[in-house]
Each structure stands twice: as C-alpha cells, then as structure tokens.
Design an enzyme around this catalytic site. Structure first.
Site, short mmCIF file in Angstrom:
data_model
loop_
_atom_site.label_atom_id
_atom_site.label_comp_id
_atom_site.label_asym_id
_atom_site.label_seq_id
_atom_site.Cartn_x
_atom_site.Cartn_y
_atom_site.Cartn_z
CB ALA A 1 32.35 40.46 38.98
CG HIS A 2 37.22 39.22 39.76
ND1 HIS A 2 38.37 39.60 40.41
CD2 HIS A 2 36.23 39.39 40.64
CE1 HIS A 2 38.06 39.97 41.63
NE2 HIS A 2 36.77 39.85 41.79
#
Lengths: 345, 345, 345
Positions: A246-247
């Site tokens: 994920a980011h």
C-alpha cells in the site's frame, strides 16, 4: 524439459565429481537427457535425494540415476552416483541441462510508441506494443517487455528486465538490475478517501514508488504510489506473486515477501524481514530487522527485531505454539473441570 | 517528489495560516521544496506532526520545518509552524507541491482498433493499442488507457478514467466518473461448474457486471460476470487492489473494500459496509448496512447491521476480544485447574 | 440482461414443462423478457425459488412469474409455474434468454506479430496486438485474445480460449480446450533464492508450466514455472481468480481451486481435491485424493484422502468444530473454575 546436451552416466559422474555405483555389474549404456524430481523423473533422467524423507518415493522412481550422499547405503533401482552434497551437485546438472535462456535483441521494435524526450541507454531492448510516455528514461541494457507501459517521467535503471505487460505509472523510479514479472503494477493510486457528508472523496495520491537496485517483484503484484513522498522498496528485496504493497510503505533491504502478502499503508519494515505467504500487516506499524512472520499471520502491532511471530493476531512463536497446544487440549481441560465439579463417588 | 513551486518559510506559513516560531532567533532563509513524512523528510522539506506517537521520530527528523498544533511545546530541530489542524494544513501543502496531474489529450490514437458501431462521446481520449469491440460506447470526456480492451457491446459512462491495461469484457456496464486501475478485469466468467460423471462441466455465465457511478477499483482486482442478471457494484463504492468479487455479488452504495478481500458468489452487502484487508466472505450471505469487518476475518453467516465483526469465523467484536483474552490466559486457567486437582499440601 | 426472445407466460410454461397457476383468474397477458434472481427480478422477468429461505424475498419480489416446486402452496404476487425441479427448469430459461455468445472469427489480425516458425492450426483466431514468439504453436480452432503474449517455443493446444491479455511465457505447454481468463500469467519465475553473504541470489528457474486438457484458470491468476521439470495442472482442474501456484506444484485431475488460494512450492495435490477460497498450503506437502479444505484454512502438514479439513493450522473438520465450540464456551469454563476455587458460602 528438453535435454539436448545428452550425457552418459560416466560423463555425468565426472561433471559432478561423483562416484558411480553399480553393485558390481557393468555400467548400463544409459543416455541421460534431463533432470527431474524423484517423483517426476523419466527413465532417461537423473534425480537427487536431498532428504531421506523422499526415500520411499525414490524406491518408486523411474529415474535412470540418482545423486546420493556418500554414506547412502540403501538398495534402489536407479544407478547411484555418490557425491559430497547431492543438492549442490544437482544444481550443477540443472544448469547443464537448462535450455539457453531467452534473450531479447537490442533495439526498438517498430510498433513501440515513444513520447517526447524519451532517453534510452545503450543496448536497450524495447519490445512490441510498448508505450513509453514523455520524459521516460531506460538505462543501459534494460529490456522492456511486450505490452508494457511506462508512464510520464518514470525512470527505469540499467540492466533491468521488465517481463511482458508490466505497468510503471508516471514518475515512478526503478533502480538497476530490477526484475518485474508479467502483470506487475507500480504506481497505482493509494487507497485513500475522506468522508464528506456520506461520500468517499478521493485524497490525491501525488507521491511515487521507488524501487531500489536488485529488487525482483512477482507476477500481478501491485505497489501503490505514496500519498506524498514515496512508497519505497529497498535494495535486494524479493517480492513474490500477487503481493499488495500500500501507499507510503517502506520495505528495507534484502527482505523476502512471499506470495499474496498484503502490507497496509505507511508500515515500515526493517532489513532482512521475511513475511511468509498470505501474511497481512496493518497500517502505520514498525517491523524490526530480521523479523520472520509465518504464513497467514496477521500483524496488528509493532514487532521487535530478530524474532519469529505467528498467528492472527501475530504473537511470538513460543506464545503461539503454547496457545495452539492449549487449544488442542481444551476438551481435556473441560473434562478435568467436570471431574472436579462432580468427583466420582 | 519534485518540488518546483519553492516557498520561503514565511510564504509557507502564510499559505496555511500558521505562526512561525523560531525560539526568538531570526528566521533562517530556508527554501522549502517539498513535503514528506517525519521519517522521510529531507533538509529542504516540510513535514507535520499529526499524532504525538511520532514525536520521537520528529526529534530525529531532518525536516526544515514541521506543522504542529497550536499547543505544541516540545524542543525539536525543525522550525515550528503552529496551525489549528496540522493534518489539514499539510494536505494544503501536499496539493501545493504536487506535480501537475498527468492528463491525456482528447482524441483517438491511430493504433486504436474500433469495431463496428462504436460510439464515442465528446472529448474522449482513446490511448494507444486499445481495442474497442463492436457496439461499445464511451461517454463524454472518458479516458481509455493504453492496452485496454472493451468487449462487444460494453458501455463506459462519462468522465471515467481507465488506467492502462484494463479489461472490460462483453456487455458489461460502467457508470460515470468511474476509475479503474491498471490490470482490472470486469466480466471474467463466474466460477460455476456442475459435476457430470466425475467431470466439472462449465455452467454458462451469461450475465454481466454493472458498476455504478463514482466507483473506484484498484489494480489487478477482478469482478466476475453473473451467471445470469448482474454482478453489481453500487455507486460511490471504493475497492482496493487484488480484490475478488464473484458472480452475482451485489455491493451496496458507498462501501469500502480493502485489498485482497474475496467475496463469494451471490452475497449481498448493504450500504456503507467496510471490509478490511484480506477478509473473506462466503457465498449467499447478507451483510447489513454499516457493518465493519476487521482484517483477515472470515464471514460465514449473515451479519446484522451497524456492528463490528472480527475473527474467522467472524463474530461480534466484543465476543472476539473476549475469546482472544481467554485464549491468552488459557495457560493460567490450566494451572488453576491443576492446583485444584492437586492442592498444595 | 437483454432479453430478445420474449415469451408469453404460456410459452414459458411450455418450454419448461410446467403448470401455470393463476389462482382461478384469467392469465395476465404478460411478456417475459428475461431471467433474474428473486431479489433482482424486474416486472418483466421470471425468477425461481430453489430454496425456501428465499421465500421472504419472494414476497417482496417484482418478478412477473416464479418457478416453484409442485407442492408449493404459498400466496405470492408473481404468477406461479409449478415444475418438478425449479433450479433445472430455470437453467433452461437462462439458456433461452442468454445473448448469443461472443465469437471470434478465424484469421490472424494484421497487427499480430508472429515470430519465426510459428505454427497455427486450422481455424485459429489471433486477435489484435498479440505477440507469438518464435517457435510457438497454436492448435486447431483456438482463440488467442487481444494483447496476449505467448513466449518462445510455447505450445497451445486445440480448441483453447485465451481471453485478452494472457501471458504464457517461454516453453510452457497448454493442452486442448483450456480456458485462460484475462490477466493469467503462466510461467513466471518461481520464487527461489540462495543467501550468499547476506544477498539473495536468484536460483535459475529453468522448468516449465504444463497445463493439461480441459483446465480453466481464472482472471489474474499466476502459475510459476518449475525450478526444473514442470509445474503441472492436471486435466479437468478448474482454478478461480487471483490464485497463486508456486514452482513445481503438481495438481491432480479434476480439482477445484477457489479464488485467492495460494499453494507453495513442490506441493502435490491428488485428484478431486477442493481448496475453498483463500486457503494457503505450505510447501513440499502431499494432499490426498478427494480432500476438501474449507475457506481460509492454512495447511501445514500432509493431509490424508477423502476428508474435510478446517482451520489454520488445518485439522480434521470434527476436531476443528470441537475446538471452536470449546473456544466459544471458554468464558463459561473460566467461571466454573472460579466457582471451584471460591465455592459460594
């Protein structure tokens, strides 16, 4: 597997520095055409016994010959070749029988589409139907596979291999000698929304993905761009298939991330971390150096370094094993309580 | 992240309506070139402290400046900028320093292949190597990314963004302002077979996928077409990467489906449901409005609305937490039973 | 779903050999234009009641008519059509109303790129932007979807359907009548490294993937090539979306592998094995014939044949259900121990 470079048993033994053993008889005039596992080997293939747990399978094996340890003393059908280290010797045979690796000639395929200001190093190979948007750079000797897409301003280093159908979105940065397998997506938007009167409003994801040298990422894995700054995969880290990063995640150097792992936003892994298959890690956590998390575990807290964790929620391995053992004895515990409540007359 | 629109500290403070604090000294003549998290910030970047748990990291941060709450009173190296809401102020700076978003010029790339009767709205952008089969329609202002495939008779609404390499199979219907990330597949066949004398015979999957307005679907996620009728994603729902939605699933409006979730066939979700990462949901279930299911949980029964569920099998959160607490104390319970059985003399 | 071949109620009843029931009144002059589930049906659609648990939904259904069992005696709004087997009769209607399947005309699209020595059987359909590398063969009547990539020397059998954007890497072998959905990757490298002074050095993966006849593999699933020899999917096995099959795995005939399953390296499955959604299987294991593993389970040991397993780690179903039951009663057990420790005065 095809096996052009056929070997006689004598040539094969010489190649691995092993001793042929026929039980006194004349060596059969066998031609070995390939390598295979104990269970899979055909009558013209050689196999190896790396672990005695495969001895029953070896007794049923059709292999022509088998690499065994020097003290191996069982009676089996395949011809024995005794070597100091069967696994190592076998690896040499695998290399011998391997087909030549597929290579991609340097050059830009006429169907490739290059935007303005694309910079290509010497000897790059740009395969059919690739799209390199404006401002992309690709370093010396890299291969960009068929149907790959490299977004505006993205940078690919030298000596990289992008398999077919890789997507590197705008402004992402890939180091040297990176391998990206088919279907990898780098730089999709992070999953970030703000609730505005019952609607999920997209939070702009304006950062990038940075992948350092010698990273390998498996087929159809996805790495989201950062909300700002970068999602960062450290040098030498190896990522398997169908993994989700994920980011703003930061993964240290030389980690191993096995298939179907998911790591949530802003979590940071140290160096030499191993996450086994299907592990999930919550967001905003710190995972220490050399942590190992066993398969399917769920990490919901920071994990200190140099330890093995198991379970969902993940706890130190010893604690997990005790939990499982207690759980298995739970019906007995219930019986003991019942006896205490109603002692036999 | 590149940072063209450099700001002085004074300009930056003015932009966010904050108060610069230098501890009495003259403000340093710093030029701020970007934004970053506390741990990542370089000496020419600004960061923010949204949560006091990051204070130790802030003490080690190289950031030039940090946005802090108005009552912040710690001694740290970065210049302080006091604001009412550091997160909100930071979001404004992220927007300021963000590179201009990538835009795709309207028009049909000459390599695109359009079947008979394709209908394109005004201002659409059809990128290289796309295939739009016969009867496809794409609404006003939508972008169809490179290497995307839109099957026979499928409809894409207005204002959509299909990233590169999206597959929308035949007859599927996508609403307006939908974002589909790279590698998304809409309309693959549902997984349905009938056993006929030991062989799995395919049950035709003749329905469609319908995706309503303002949905976003993450990279490499898959949504199967219905056996008949439709698999349906309600308006405003956001789906993360590597999610699997099986045939005939119905997802209500404004749900959040986090990465690697799998939802089995014919299950129906209400509105505002949140499924956290790696959750699995069995088939033919009803999940009520505003249900939240925590990460890695496994849902095997209908879930009533307005509640948090955890575990595999998923139970109400309170019940789950009690189970976990009891499980952790299980070794103590076993000891207590032992003492009851053999009381100390 | 569109419904061209409109039917009157009488025609519909005749088609399924059912009895129309109007409660004594004249049959309404309805035109039925399609099929749908009880909850989804529109006023011009027919549905079916396969299970009495859907009776409440049927009471709210807008369907024009409903197929019910012959002994059905409830009062509902839709017109009743009584049949011996509502599910079977409904399947006939689904087929009647289904749109004609998408077909791909034989021929090689002018944009397709064919390497040296590619061999194509009669009637193959090679869709736009495909790449078939040197030495590839494709059997009679197979369809290779748009944007697909078939690597050097790979073989695709007859009657196959490769949906758009499939990757079959070099030397892999696909049998006859195989269906590969969009985004499938066959032949990515196995995840194998040796540690050399702190660096993970790639172990060459020189084997192949072999997929036998009548296999179907779901969207974005990945199958790694073997380290040597082959990763092997047996005939008739069906694999769902987002599944990961590691190197040297052998899957027997007629297995069902549901979405998001991961199988680690060198594990061997027997025949007719079912792995439900999100199951993980460790490496080097043997899973017996006709084993069923329930959703989200984690398999860490060999599993004997003809049995159902559950849990993580997976145990026989009976044992798992007892564990869960004991776990749910754990708070009561703790109370009972407390009463034993401090009996009421």
């Amino acid at each position: 597997m095809s096996a052009d470079p056929t070997l006689t048993l004598q040539q094969l033994a010489a190649l691995v520095g092993g001793q042929l053993y026929f039980g006194g008889a004349t060596p059969p005039p066998l031609e070995i055409r390939g390598v295979a596992s104990v269970a899979e080997a055909a009558p013209d293939e050689v196999t190896f016994l790396g672990n005695l747990k495969y001895l029953p399978a070896l007794r049923r094996s059709q292999a022509a010959a088998v690499l065994v340890a020097e003290d191996f003393a069982e009676q089996v059908t395949p011809v024995l070749i005794r070597v100091p280290n069967p696994s190592l010797a076998f690896a040499r045979l695998v290399a011998h029988f391997a087909p030549p690796p597929v290579s991609f000639a340097p050059g830009i395929h006429p169907t490739a589409i290059l935007g303005e200001g694309v910079q290509l190093g010497a000897g790059v190979s740009i395969q059919p139907f690739t799209v390199l948007e404006a401002g992309v750079s690709v370093g010396e000797g890299s291969v960009v596979g068929a149907h790959s897409y490299v977004g505006q301003g993205a940078k690919i280093g030298a000596g990289c291999l992008l398999h077919p159908r890789v997507t590197v979105e705008a402004r992402c940065v890939v180091g040297n000698r990176v391998i990206l397998h088919a279907g990898v997506v780098l730089g999709s938007d992070g999953f970030g929304f703000e609730n505005d009167k019952g609607r999920h409003v997209k939070i702009p994801q304006v950062g990038i993905v940075q992948v350092d040298d010698d990273v390998e990422i498996g087929a159809n894995s996805t790495v989201d761009r950062a909300r700002f700054g970068r999602t960062w995969i450290g040098a030498g880290t190896k990522i398997d298939n169908l993994v989700q990063i994920a980011h703003n995640v930061v993964i240290g150097k030389h980690c191993l991330i096995v298939a179907q792992v998911g790591i949530s936003g802003s979590t940071r892994l140290g160096e030499y971390v191993t996450l086994a298959g299907q592990v999930g890690v919550a967001g905003h956590l710190e995972i220490g150096d050399r942590v190992v998390v066993s398969a399917q575990s769920g990490v919901s807290k920071n994990l200190g370094p140099n330890a093995l964790y198991m379970g969902s929620p993940a706890v130190p391995a010893l604690e997990y094993r005790e939990q499982v053992a207690h759980l298995r004895r739970l019906h007995k515990l219930a019986e003991r309580v019942q006896r205490l409540e109603k002692p036999p007359a």
